[in-house]
Design an enzyme around this catalytic site. Sequence first.
Site, mmCIF file in Angstrom:
data_model
loop_
_atom_site.group_PDB
_atom_site.id
_atom_site.type_symbol
_atom_site.label_atom_id
_atom_site.label_comp_id
_atom_site.label_asym_id
_atom_site.label_seq_id
_atom_site.Cartn_x
_atom_site.Cartn_y
_atom_site.Cartn_z
ATOM 1 N N SER A 102 0.839 -1.198 0.000
ATOM 2 C CA SER A 102 0.000 0.000 0.000
ATOM 3 C C SER A 102 0.883 1.262 0.000
ATOM 4 O O SER A 102 1.659 1.447 -0.941
ATOM 5 C CB SER A 102 -0.946 -0.048 1.206
ATOM 6 O OG SER A 102 -1.987 0.877 1.051
ATOM 7 N N ASP B 35 -10.148 -5.552 -3.177
ATOM 8 C CA ASP B 35 -9.537 -4.504 -2.352
ATOM 9 C C ASP B 35 -10.430 -3.259 -2.358
ATOM 10 O O ASP B 35 -10.717 -2.696 -3.406
ATOM 11 C CB ASP B 35 -8.153 -4.185 -2.941
ATOM 12 C CG ASP B 35 -7.308 -3.277 -2.072
ATOM 13 O OD1 ASP B 35 -7.869 -2.362 -1.437
ATOM 14 O OD2 ASP B 35 -6.086 -3.495 -2.042
ATOM 15 N N HIS C 60 -7.376 -5.984 1.062
ATOM 16 C CA HIS C 60 -6.177 -5.169 1.316
ATOM 17 C C HIS C 60 -5.430 -5.630 2.572
ATOM 18 O O HIS C 60 -4.475 -4.982 2.998
ATOM 19 C CB HIS C 60 -6.617 -3.706 1.476
ATOM 20 C CG HIS C 60 -5.540 -2.684 1.225
ATOM 21 N ND1 HIS C 60 -4.942 -2.511 -0.005
ATOM 22 C CD2 HIS C 60 -4.936 -1.781 2.050
ATOM 23 C CE1 HIS C 60 -4.033 -1.550 0.071
ATOM 24 N NE2 HIS C 60 -3.999 -1.091 1.314
#
Lengths: 277, 277
Positions: free
Chosen positions: B150, B227, B256
């Site tokens: 991320s 996600d 995620h």
Amino acid sequence: MAAILVSSNKSFSGRQYVYKHSSSTLNCEMTFGIYVPEFSGSEKLPVLLYLSGLTCTHANFMEKSGFQQFASKYRFIVVHPDTSPRGVDIEGDSESWDFGKGAGFYLNATEPKWSKNYKMYDYITKELIHQTIPQIAPIDQQKIGIFGHSMGGHGALIIGLRNPEIFKSISAFAPICNPINVPWGKKAFSGYLGSDESTWLQYDASHLLKSYTGPHRHILIDQGEGDNFLAQLQPHTLKSSENAEIQVRLQPEFDHSYYFIASFIEDHFKHHLKNLA
Amino acid sequence: MAAILVSSNKSFSGRQYVYKHSSSTLNCEMTFGIYVPEFSGSEKLPVLLYLSGLTCTHANFMEKSGFQQFASKYRFIVVHPDTSPRGVDIEGDSESWDFGKGAGFYLNATEPKWSKNYKMYDYITKELIHQTIPQIAPIDQQKIGIFGHSMGGHGALIIGLRNPEIFKSISAFAPICNPINVPWGKKAFSGYLGSDESTWLQYDASHLLKSYTGPHRHILIDQGEGDNFLAQLQPHTLKSSENAEIQVRLQPEFDHSYYFIASFIEDHFKHHLKNLA
């Protein structure tokens, strides 16, 4: 009452779920986790029940052991409940980390103050595995194994040895082996069961092994040699009996943490796979 | 100043360490984790630097990814720092989870309010990997790879692409690919770098790829199709260029979370092993 889905995360071939339900055994709402690998429509899968240690909830094993990789690879449903009743407040249940909340010790309390809720033994052996889980996952009732860590290793040993018709395979990480003779066990058993120590024996693995007459069991135990809690665990008190063969593997340098569990958990999946075959 | 050992746990063949040190780049005390597999006396080992996402510390990857199994198996030292300066309090650094503490974005802040401490780019590329780590682990400076998740995937891409002489292998889980065009990036870059958007481009992976002229890189990216943050991540904005080949693997159902990372992390170790060979 049916379990309610709290969360669902894709993990390896399957999904990691968290559910909550109203437990009729414990008289409170409980949370548990369950991993279900990919399966085909009518298939039934073997199940492992994992019992956690002092202070843990359903989440520690789920987040820190890496078990999902092997539940996926070896195709096991894995159920991991909480370690005590929750959501009820009883005076004295939060004053120490080794009694009350997070410390149910997998027994049925008989002292009046605790006996309405602290019945983790019945919750595990009756409600969860026979009533709750079959409603949400395709389990093969003939292939159920049990394992756990520390207080949960104690739980796995005593529940497995006393219920061989339900649990056909047993293993443990750093279990409390002889609770009637160590501080953790004396505190818990006197609190939940009262002062008559003869009632404690039914929850002591080293004692239960002496009289075990069920089907043959090979019980795998991993124990870190660098574990700071060895005086509470007493693995040498577990003696193989005619029908129960104890294999204690002492692992140099390993401590009591989930790093230890993660390092050896694949071997435990292999152990249960073999013993439930 | 030398790093101070905070904890050490045996894990697989090696040990998981946590250290703290006084960072001269960030002007504060920082905590980082490092896993070191078993090694022989004079051996130097390849290194992977893992950068974490928003809200994380050094601990999330250490506790939830299961990476130690593969660091042990493929024999990598793995370093996992924190995500922002800590232990300094700047007005506005704790009001939101996507700016300030836990959200350093791996850049060198130029706005006066932040520029004394928020220099994670220099901390990672200079102090940590060249000064701090060589004092505590036998790293092979010629075999350093970088990856992350991320915000940390963004960090891995921009740091890897801008420093090919240091980082010879790159991969990412669900990276923020085009921060100058999404809310997370706009908020962070305007706050740390000011309103002149031309200064933002040096920290935007999709932009950096267009002008990358370094040695050939094959960059592996895993992205969950389930996600919830896809609008912030924008993986389609990463285009392969002459010297940088982008492989985005879309993983059905994955979200995620660290369950996603754990499910694919072995592939990333294999990727770095191959690219650092």
